[in-house]
Write a protein that holds these residues in place. Structure first.
Motif, mmCIF file in Angstrom:
data_model
loop_
_atom_site.group_PDB
_atom_site.id
_atom_site.type_symbol
_atom_site.label_atom_id
_atom_site.label_comp_id
_atom_site.label_asym_id
_atom_site.label_seq_id
_atom_site.Cartn_x
_atom_site.Cartn_y
_atom_site.Cartn_z
ATOM 1 N N ARG A 35 6.679 3.083 -14.674
ATOM 2 C CA ARG A 35 7.722 2.446 -15.475
ATOM 3 C C ARG A 35 7.449 0.950 -15.634
ATOM 4 N N PRO A 36 7.679 0.397 -16.832
ATOM 5 C CA PRO A 36 7.437 -1.042 -17.036
ATOM 6 C C PRO A 36 8.539 -1.895 -16.407
ATOM 7 N N LEU A 69 0.822 -1.207 0.000
ATOM 8 C CA LEU A 69 0.000 0.000 0.000
ATOM 9 C C LEU A 69 0.854 1.255 0.000
ATOM 10 N N GLU A 70 1.879 1.275 0.818
ATOM 11 C CA GLU A 70 2.730 2.465 0.867
ATOM 12 C C GLU A 70 3.490 2.648 -0.435
ATOM 13 N N ASN A 71 3.856 1.563 -1.074
ATOM 14 C CA ASN A 71 4.527 1.667 -2.369
ATOM 15 C C ASN A 71 3.608 2.296 -3.413
ATOM 16 N N LEU A 72 2.311 2.054 -3.299
ATOM 17 C CA LEU A 72 1.345 2.622 -4.241
ATOM 18 C C LEU A 72 1.083 4.102 -3.956
ATOM 19 N N VAL A 73 0.783 4.431 -2.696
ATOM 20 C CA VAL A 73 0.363 5.796 -2.391
ATOM 21 C C VAL A 73 1.523 6.785 -2.457
ATOM 22 N N LEU A 95 3.610 -0.321 -10.895
ATOM 23 C CA LEU A 95 2.579 -0.112 -9.896
ATOM 24 C C LEU A 95 1.454 -1.130 -10.002
ATOM 25 N N TRP A 96 1.242 -1.728 -11.167
ATOM 26 C CA TRP A 96 0.255 -2.794 -11.270
ATOM 27 C C TRP A 96 0.720 -4.039 -10.517
ATOM 28 N N LEU A 97 2.016 -4.255 -10.501
ATOM 29 C CA LEU A 97 2.552 -5.356 -9.693
ATOM 30 C C LEU A 97 2.369 -5.082 -8.203
#
Length: 387
Positions: free
Chosen positions: A244-245, A36-40, A270-272
């Motif tokens: 980034r891919p 979650l923190e990696n996303l936000v 971010l999809w990962l």
């Protein structure tokens, strides 16, 4: 010896169940906070997309267990429920609002450490709602412990926002700071979560602790509500797609398992992170719902607050979040208060009332009344023989 062996086997089964549940809660929930923190950090206001992905995935995973295909029907049907549907719908509404509010708060300059500490005030909200809504009464020791938690939350909250200098971007309507909006959202989420806990406790006490059914319906019935946020979810998905891919064969587990089949495949990073968040959320909520069927709500609150302490430590160590001395003192009060609350328990056991023997007014015999049929027969026989 046979009884002893059976007792040992039962103890091993119970211990293994507890190890599994605690592993699910600590492993799944702590991993969920990391993802979650990696996303936000990259897309702060992606809470609706995260919540929708979690609810959709948990519904798909639980669907095969709750549907069946009758022999005389063209379409599958849901299995018979153990709990009335209207009970689940009330819990779904509360659970959906809590999830949305907690994720929305992250978009208003609320750090993950503050998010964790503030949600640890659930004991206070549970006690307040239990007192005013369910007319419960609590020992003085529990009240003191809860006041410690409350003071810790206030100190940590003030310490977290005291060093923030309001900028033009972080000031909203009429000069209100963004973090104030985030704190208001968290406060409302904590109150609704306490009401949800009381309602869930009453439901399980009446109909039994069917945690798998609750896990499925709490997520499946909430899916139509996301239509209200479809535009926001679509824009957040586009923001994640612009990251980034990352080549899948570069990932440790995927590259080793699939090899050259995915050598040319690449997905946005971010999809990962979202996939990791969704998978860990399934593990986390499965452990929480399963523990509701194994223990009291008090034990569940204590375990969850300890899990939040572990998540807070990991957040500080892995993401280098700044923690002020005031926030450390607030954290200490929160978790010391939680520990003191768990030591108090639920108060002294109720005093068993003394049994009274009702006699006929005309009877002068001081012998207690007979309890069983055989005793009455024996006494009648003795009276007949004596005459």
């Amino acid at each position: 010896m046979h009884v002893t062996r059976k007792a040992k086997t039962a103890a091993i089964v119970v211990a293994s169940d507890w190890v599994t549940v605690l592993g699910f809660i600590f492993g799944g929930c702590c991993s969920n906070v990391f993802a979650l923190e990696n996303l936000v950090r990259d897309v702060p206001k992606c809470g609706n997309l995260i919540t929708f992905a979690q609810f959709f995935f948990i519904t798909i995973v639980g669907l095969p267990e709750h549907i069946h295909w009758p022999a005389d029907a063209w379409l599958p049907r849901l299995r018979e429920r153990q709990v009335p549907l209207q009970r689940w719908m009330v819990m779904v509404g509360l659970y959906f609002c809590v999830s949305i509010l907690n994720n929305l708060a992250l978009g208003f300059q609320i750090s993950i450490p503050l998010h964790i500490v503030f949600r640890s005030s659930g004991l206070i909200a549970n006690m307040a709602c239990g007192y005013f809504v369910a007319a419960k009464r609590y020992p003085a020791q529990q009240v003191v412990a809860v006041l410690m938690v409350s003071a810790g939350v206030v100190i940590a909250t003030l310490a977290s926002i005291s060093g923030d200098v309001p900028t033009h971007e972080s000031v909203l309507w009429y000069g209100v700071h963004e973090s104030v909006i985030g704190i208001a959202l968290l406060t409302l989420g904590v109150v609704l979560a306490a009401m949800l806990g009381l309602y869930q406790e009453a439901t399980y006490r009446t109909y039994g602790k069917h945690w798998k059914e609750g896990l499925f319906y709490n997520h499946a019935l909430a899916l139509p509500m996301f239509l209200l946020f479809r535009g926001d979810i679509a824009s957040q998905a586009r923001a994640l797609s612009m990251s980034r891919p990352v080549a899948l064969d570069a990932l440790p587990l995927v590259g080793a398992c699939l090899g050259s089949c995915v050598r040319l495949a690449a997905v946005p990073a971010l999809w990962l992170s979202l996939a990791a968040n969704v998978l860990s959320q399934l593990v986390c909520v499965s452990g929480v719902h399963r523990m509701t069927a194994m223990s009291t709500s008090l034990s569940l609150n204590v375990v969850l607050n300890l899990r939040k302490l572990v998540s807070l430590i990991l957040s500080v160590l892995l993401f280098k979040n700044s923690v002020t001395p005031g926030m450390l003192f607030g954290c200490a009060l929160v978790f010391l208060g939680t520990f003191a609350y768990s030591q108090v328990g639920s108060g002294p056991p109720p005093i068993e009332a003394k049994r009274t023997v009702h006699r006929h007014p005309s009877s002068r015999n001081t012998t207690p009344l007979c309890v069983t049929t055989s005793q009455c027969t024996q006494r009648r026989t003795r009276r007949r023989d004596s005459t």
